[in-house]
Motif scaffolding. Structure first.
Motif, PDB file in Angstrom:
ATOM      1  N   LYS A 177       0.909  -1.347   0.199  1.00 23.34           N
ATOM      2  CA  LYS A 177       0.051   0.331  -0.041  1.00 23.34           C
ATOM      3  C   LYS A 177       0.711   1.237   0.390  1.00 23.34           C
ATOM      4  O   LYS A 177       0.870   2.133  -0.820  1.00 23.34           O
ATOM      5  CB  LYS A 177      -0.986  -0.073   0.894  1.00 23.34           C
ATOM      6  CG  LYS A 177      -2.170   1.456   1.622  1.00 23.34           C
ATOM      7  CD  LYS A 177      -3.198   0.455   1.465  1.00 23.34           C
ATOM      8  CE  LYS A 177      -4.332  -0.308   0.702  1.00 23.34           C
ATOM      9  NZ  LYS A 177      -5.813  -0.736   1.710  1.00 23.34           N
ATOM     10  N   GLU A 218       2.351   9.465  -9.825  1.00 18.64           N
ATOM     11  CA  GLU A 218       1.726  10.057 -11.538  1.00 18.64           C
ATOM     12  C   GLU A 218       1.207  11.281 -11.145  1.00 18.64           C
ATOM     13  O   GLU A 218       0.948  11.768 -12.049  1.00 18.64           O
ATOM     14  CB  GLU A 218       0.771   8.197 -11.139  1.00 18.64           C
ATOM     15  CG  GLU A 218      -0.021   8.211 -12.907  1.00 18.64           C
ATOM     16  CD  GLU A 218       0.651   8.325 -13.962  1.00 18.64           C
ATOM     17  OE1 GLU A 218       0.231   7.730 -14.900  1.00 18.64           O
ATOM     18  OE2 GLU A 218       2.200   7.759 -13.763  1.00 18.64           O
ATOM     19  N   LEU A 219       0.447  11.343  -9.902  1.00 15.37           N
ATOM     20  CA  LEU A 219      -0.497  12.478  -9.899  1.00 15.37           C
ATOM     21  C   LEU A 219       0.279  13.857 -10.449  1.00 15.37           C
ATOM     22  O   LEU A 219       0.318  14.449 -11.133  1.00 15.37           O
ATOM     23  CB  LEU A 219      -0.993  12.351  -8.558  1.00 15.37           C
ATOM     24  CG  LEU A 219      -1.937  12.049  -7.713  1.00 15.37           C
ATOM     25  CD1 LEU A 219      -2.305  12.741  -6.899  1.00 15.37           C
ATOM     26  CD2 LEU A 219      -2.888  13.066  -9.658  1.00 15.37           C
ATOM     27  N   LEU A 244       3.857   5.567  -5.588  1.00 14.19           N
ATOM     28  CA  LEU A 244       2.923   5.505  -6.936  1.00 14.19           C
ATOM     29  C   LEU A 244       1.992   6.378  -7.014  1.00 14.19           C
ATOM     30  O   LEU A 244       2.121   6.909  -9.154  1.00 14.19           O
ATOM     31  CB  LEU A 244       3.511   3.858  -7.617  1.00 14.19           C
ATOM     32  CG  LEU A 244       4.397   2.609  -7.635  1.00 14.19           C
ATOM     33  CD1 LEU A 244       4.022   1.719  -8.057  1.00 14.19           C
ATOM     34  CD2 LEU A 244       5.780   3.792  -8.766  1.00 14.19           C
ATOM     35  N   ARG A 245       1.665   6.443  -6.657  1.00 14.48           N
ATOM     36  CA  ARG A 245       0.129   7.251  -7.236  1.00 14.48           C
ATOM     37  C   ARG A 245       0.372   8.617  -7.300  1.00 14.48           C
ATOM     38  O   ARG A 245       0.893   9.442  -7.392  1.00 14.48           O
ATOM     39  CB  ARG A 245      -0.521   6.917  -6.467  1.00 14.48           C
ATOM     40  CG  ARG A 245      -2.445   7.255  -6.584  1.00 14.48           C
ATOM     41  CD  ARG A 245      -3.271   6.919  -6.478  1.00 14.48           C
ATOM     42  NE  ARG A 245      -3.892   5.420  -6.230  1.00 14.48           N
ATOM     43  CZ  ARG A 245      -3.992   5.051  -5.368  1.00 14.48           C
ATOM     44  NH1 ARG A 245      -4.913   5.397  -4.068  1.00 14.48           N
ATOM     45  NH2 ARG A 245      -3.725   3.281  -5.083  1.00 14.48           N
ATOM     46  N   GLU A 303       1.965   1.424  -3.384  1.00 17.61           N
ATOM     47  CA  GLU A 303       1.368   2.108  -4.322  1.00 17.61           C
ATOM     48  C   GLU A 303       0.733   3.523  -4.104  1.00 17.61           C
ATOM     49  O   GLU A 303       0.974   4.580  -4.746  1.00 17.61           O
ATOM     50  CB  GLU A 303       0.013   1.323  -3.774  1.00 17.61           C
ATOM     51  CG  GLU A 303      -1.359   0.929  -5.033  1.00 17.61           C
ATOM     52  CD  GLU A 303      -2.061   0.286  -4.793  1.00 17.61           C
ATOM     53  OE1 GLU A 303      -3.266   0.850  -4.157  1.00 17.61           O
ATOM     54  OE2 GLU A 303      -1.887  -1.485  -4.352  1.00 17.61           O
ATOM     55  N   GLN A 304       0.733   4.102  -2.980  1.00 17.76           N
ATOM     56  CA  GLN A 304       0.577   5.436  -2.336  1.00 17.76           C
ATOM     57  C   GLN A 304       1.817   6.055  -3.078  1.00 17.76           C
ATOM     58  O   GLN A 304       1.438   7.290  -3.322  1.00 17.76           O
ATOM     59  CB  GLN A 304       0.108   5.930  -1.286  1.00 17.76           C
ATOM     60  CG  GLN A 304      -0.563   5.661  -0.633  1.00 17.76           C
ATOM     61  CD  GLN A 304      -1.247   5.341   0.287  1.00 17.76           C
ATOM     62  OE1 GLN A 304       0.191   5.913   1.573  1.00 17.76           O
ATOM     63  NE2 GLN A 304      -2.215   5.040   1.698  1.00 17.76           N
TER      64      GLN A 304
END
Lengths: 488, 212
Positions: A238, A248-249, A244-245, A241-242
Motif C-alpha cells: 500500500k 503519477e499525480l 507511485l500514485r 502504491e501510494q
C-alpha cells in the motif's frame, strides 16, 4: 473502496492458506514425534518384560540343577528377596504325581518338551505357575507379575499414562496400565510376542492421540505470525502504491500544465500569425505601389492604415494573453501550508532516482515546520522540477561524487529554499535565458520545466532565480511568502 | 491559325480563400500590384459552389479554416477535376502536411507570413502553367477536329508521312502512283491548315499513333 475490500479478502485468503499449511506441517511433525516416542517406549517395555521372563526360566533351571530338598525351600527366602515376583516355590518327587491335576499335566508336558511349562494361569491377577520337570524332583514357582515390573525403569506411568499396556495369553489378559479412554483422530499401536519360549505372552500397547494432544499452541502462534506477515506485506504494498500514485499525480499535473502551455503557444502562434501575414503583405504591397512611376499613393496609404490596424490586433492578442495568465486562478487556490512537509514528500518521491544515480542528498532545514503561502501540487512541482534538473545536470556531467544540497532559510516574511548541486553549473551565456519558454540545453527537454516553475512561483506570490555558486555548481533559489506564527 | 481562339480568352483570375478578412484584403492587394485580378472567398463551401471553373489563373487556399481544412478542400477539388494550379498557405506547416499536399497535387506550399517575392513568384508561375495547360488542351481539341475531316486514304497517307516515308515509298506501300500521293498530300495539308512538315508532326503525330 471496493479495491480495499478486495485487498482485505485476498489478504485473509492468503493468511488462511498459510495458516492451514503451517498447521498441517506442525501437526504432522508433532504426530511423528509422538509416534517415535511411542515406538521407543513400547520397545523398552518389551525388553524389560522379556528380561524378567528370562529370569523365571533361569530360576527354574537353577532349582532343577541344584535340587534343594523341601526342608531347605524355606531358606530360599533370599531368592524371593532378590526376585520379588517369586511368591512361592514347590517341590515334588518326580515319581510322585502333583496333587493338582493341571500341574500334573504340565509335568508331563515339561517332561516331553524338556523345558519349563506354564500352568494354573490367572493372568487377570498377574499370577501364574511355571513348572519344570526334573530328576529326582520337579519344581514349580508361583509368580506375580505385579511385582515383576520395576516401575522406576518402566517407560509408562503406572496411573494416568495415555498408553494402554496389556499382556495377553490365550484368552486371558492382564492390564498393566489402562491408558486414557478418549476419542481421537490418530491411534498408535503395537503388539509383540515376548521372547521367552516358556512364557509366550503377547504385549500390546495402544495410544489414542486426542485432539487435545495436537500442537494447538504452535499452530496459533504460527497463525498469528502469518497474520502479521500478511499485514506487513499489505502495508508495504500500500505504501508503495501510494508513492507511485503520488508520482503519477505529479507527472499528470506536470504534463497537463505543459500540454495547456503547448496548446496556448500553438493558439498564440496562429493568432499572431494572421495579423503578421496581413502586415507583411500590406507593407510589401505599399512598397511596390510606392516604387511605381508615378507612385500609386492612395492604395498604398490604405494598405498602411490596414497594417497599423493589424499591428494593434497583434498587440491586443498579447494583452489578452497576459490577462488570462494573471487570471489563471492559482493565486486563489493558495493557502498556508508546511513547506517542510511538501519538501519531504518531493524528496521522498525522487529518492529512487537519487539512489539510482548514486547522488548524496544533504538537507539543512530549520528544526521547526516552516509555513508558506502556496498551492501544494504547484509547490511540489516546482521542487520536483528543481531536483530533477539537478539530477539530470549531475547525470549528464558524470560527476564522480554527485551531491545535492537543499537548504531552507526563513527570513523576515519570506522563505528561501535553495537547491544546489556540485555539477558544472549553468553556462554564464545561458544564465539569463534558463527561464525562457522552450529554451533548453537538453536534447530530450521541452524547455518548459523551469519556465513553468517560474510562472508557478510568481503566481504564488514568490519567485525563482538561478545563479552559479562561487564554489561551483548551479543554485536555484525559490522564494516564497512566509506565514508568520503571530499572524496565523 | 490560332489554337487558343476557342478557349476562354479572359485575363487570369486568382481565387483567394482565407477566413481572415485582413489576410484576404492584404494578399489581394499584394497580388493586385502585379496586375492580376483577385477574387476573394471567406467560406470554403460557397467557394466550392460558385467559383468559375473555366477561369484561367490559380487557387490560393488557407490550410486552417473553420468547417473544412485546406487539405480536405484540395482533395475535393482534385477529385472534381479542377485544373487550376493550387497553392496552399499555412500558419504552421508540418513536413507531413506538406508531403500530403504535394502528393495530392498542390503546386506550392507556403508558410505565413509569406514574403511578396515568394508569393508573387508562385502565383505567376502557377498562372503561366495554367495558361500553357489550357493552350495545350485547346490545341489538342482543335487538331482533333481537323483530323476528323480527313478521308480514309488521306489518314493512311498522313500516318506514313509522320513515319518519315517519301512520296515514292508511300506510293509503293499503298500501291498508288507518286502523283496520286502528291495530290493526297496537298489536300491533307490544306485540310489540316498546316504549311510545313514540322507543324504537321507537332499536332498530329500523337493522334496518328493513337488512331486505329
Amino acid at each position: 473502496m471496493r479495491s480495499r475490500h478486495r485487498t482485505f479478502l485476498y489478504g485473509f485468503l492468503i493468511w488462511l492458506g498459510l495458516s492451514l499449511a503451517g498447521a498441517t506441517v506442525l501437526t504432522r511433525a508433532e504426530l511423528a514425534r509422538q509416534q517415535e516416542a511411542f515406538t521407543v517406549q513400547s520397545n523398552i517395555a518389551y525388553r524389560l518384560l522379556g528380561q524378567r521372563l528370562a529370569q523365571h526360566d533361569a530360576i527354574l533351571q537353577m532349582l532343577a540343577l541344584l535340587q534343594p530338598p523341601v526342608q531347605r525351600i524355606e531358606r530360599l527366602g533370599a531368592l524371593e528377596a532378590m526376585f520379588p515376583q517369586v511368591m512361592a516355590i514347590y517341590r515334588e518327587e518326580s515319581d510322585i504325581a502333583w496333587a493338582n491335576p493341571q500341574w500334573q499335566q504340565a509335568q508331563l508336558q515339561s517332561l516331553k518338551t524338556e523345558r519349563a511349562v506354564l500352568t494354573d494361569v490367572r493372568l487377570a491377577q498377574g499370577r501364574y505357575v511355571l513348572l519344570a520337570a526334573a530328576h529326582p524332583a520337579s519344581f514349580a514357582v508361583l509368580l506375580d507379575l505385579n511385582a515383576a515390573i520395576a516401575w522406576d525403569e518402566w517407560p509408562f506411568r503406572r496411573n494416568g499414562s495415555p498408553v494402554r499396556v496389556v499382556l495377553e495369553w490365550q484368552d486371558q489378559q492382564w492390564v498393566i496400565s489402562p491408558g486414557l479412554d478418549h476419542a481421537g483422530p490418530v491411534v498408535f499401536q503395537s503388539g509383540k510376542t515376548l521372547a521367552s519360549p516358556s512364557q509366550r505372552f503377547q504385549l500390546h500397547t495402544r495410544r489414542v492421540v486426542s485432539y487435545a494432544d495436537l500442537p494447538w499452541g504452535q499452530v496459533a502462534l504460527f497463525a498469528l505470525a502469518s497474520a502479521l506477515l500478511v499485514a506487513l506485506i499489505i502495508y508495504v504494498r500500500k505504501q508503495r502504491e501510494q508513492t507511485l500514485r503520488a508520482q503519477e499525480l505529479l507527472r499528470i499535473g506536470q504534463v497537463g500544465r505543459l500540454n495547456s502551455l503547448g496548446e496556448m503557444a500553438a493558439g498564440l502562434a496562429h493568432e499572431l500569425n494572421q495579423p503578421l501575414t496581413s502586415v507583411l503583405a500590406n507593407t510589401q504591397a505599399s512598397l511596390r505601389l510606392l516604387q511605381e512611376d508615378p507612385p500609386d499613393l492612395e492604395p498604398a496609404r490604405e494598405a498602411m492604415a490596414h497594417s497599423v490596424e493589424q499591428i494593434r490586433r497583434a498587440a491586443s492578442v498579447l494583452t489578452r494573453l497576459r490577462h488570462s495568465l494573471r487570471e489563471s486562478g492559482l493565486a486563489d487556490q493558495c493557502y498556508p501550508l508546511s513547506l517542510t512537509q511538501v519538501l519531504e514528500e518531493s524528496v521522498h518521491l525522487l529518492m529512487p532516482e537519487l539512489e539510482r544515480h548514486g547522488i548524496t542528498l544533504e538537507k539543512r532545514l530549520p528544526p521547526h515546520d516552516v509555513d508558506v503561502v502556496g498551492e501544494p501540487v504547484a509547490l511540489g512541482q516546482i521542487i520536483h522540477n528543481l531536483l530533477n534538473n539537478a539530477v539530470s545536470a549531475l547525470g549528464a556531467a558524470q560527476i564522480s561524487h554527485p551531491r545535492i544540497w537543499i537548504e531552507v532559510l526563513p527570513r523576515q516574511g519570506r522563505v528561501v529554499l535553495t537547491v544546489r548541486d556540485n555539477g558544472p553549473g549553468i553556462d554564464p551565456q545561458h544564465l539569463d535565458r534558463v527561464f525562457e519558454p522552450f529554451f533548453t540545453t537538453r536534447s530530450d527537454g521541452l524547455g518548459l520545466g523551469l519556465s513553468l516553475s517560474e510562472s508557478l512561483a510568481q503566481a504564488m506570490g514568490g519567485g525563482l532565480t538561478a545563479f552559479n555558486d562561487p564554489m561551483g555548481g548551479a543554485v536555484f533559489a525559490l522564494e516564497l511568502q512566509r506565514v508568520d506564527e503571530e499572524s496565523s | 491559325m490560332n489554337p487558343t481562339e476557342n478557349g476562354p480568352s479572359l485575363s487570369p483570375l486568382i481565387h483567394l480563400l482565407d477566413d481572415d478578412a485582413a489576410v484576404r484584403q492584404s494578399l489581394a492587394l499584394l497580388i493586385g500590384t502585379v496586375g492580376l485580378r483577385v477574387q476573394t472567398w471567406a467560406d470554403p463551401q460557397q467557394f466550392l459552389e460558385s467559383f468559375d471553373r473555366q477561369s484561367i489563373g490559380a487557387l490560393i487556399l488557407d490550410v486552417r479554416m473553420p468547417g473544412i481544412s485546406g487539405l480536405t478542400l484540395l482533395d475535393t477539388l482534385v477529385e472534381q477535376g479542377v485544373d487550376q494550379p493550387i497553392i496552399l498557405l499555412t500558419g504552421h506547416g508540418t513536413v507531413d502536411m506538406c508531403r500530403r499536399a504535394f502528393k495530392v497535387g498542390a503546386v506550392e506550399f507556403l508558410e505565413k507570413p509569406v514574403s511578396d517575392d515568394v508569393l508573387l513568384d508562385a502565383v505567376q508561375q502557377a498562372v503561366r502553367q495554367h495558361v500553357r495547360r489550357r493552350e495545350r488542351l485547346a490545341a489538342d481539341q482543335w487538331a482533333r477536329k481537323r483530323y476528323t475531316s480527313l478521308s480514309e486514304r488521306e489518314r493512311e497517307v498522313l500516318a506514313l508521312i509522320v513515319e518519315g516515308l517519301t512520296n515514292k515509298e508511300i506510293g509503293r506501300a499503298l500501291s498508288l502512283s507518286p502523283r496520286t500521293v502528291e495530290t493526297h498530300r496537298a489536300n491533307l495539308f490544306a485540310k489540316l491548315q498546316v504549311d510545313n512538315l514540322a507543324h504537321l508532326i507537332r499536332y498530329y503525330a500523337s493522334l496518328v499513333s493513337a488512331s486505329p
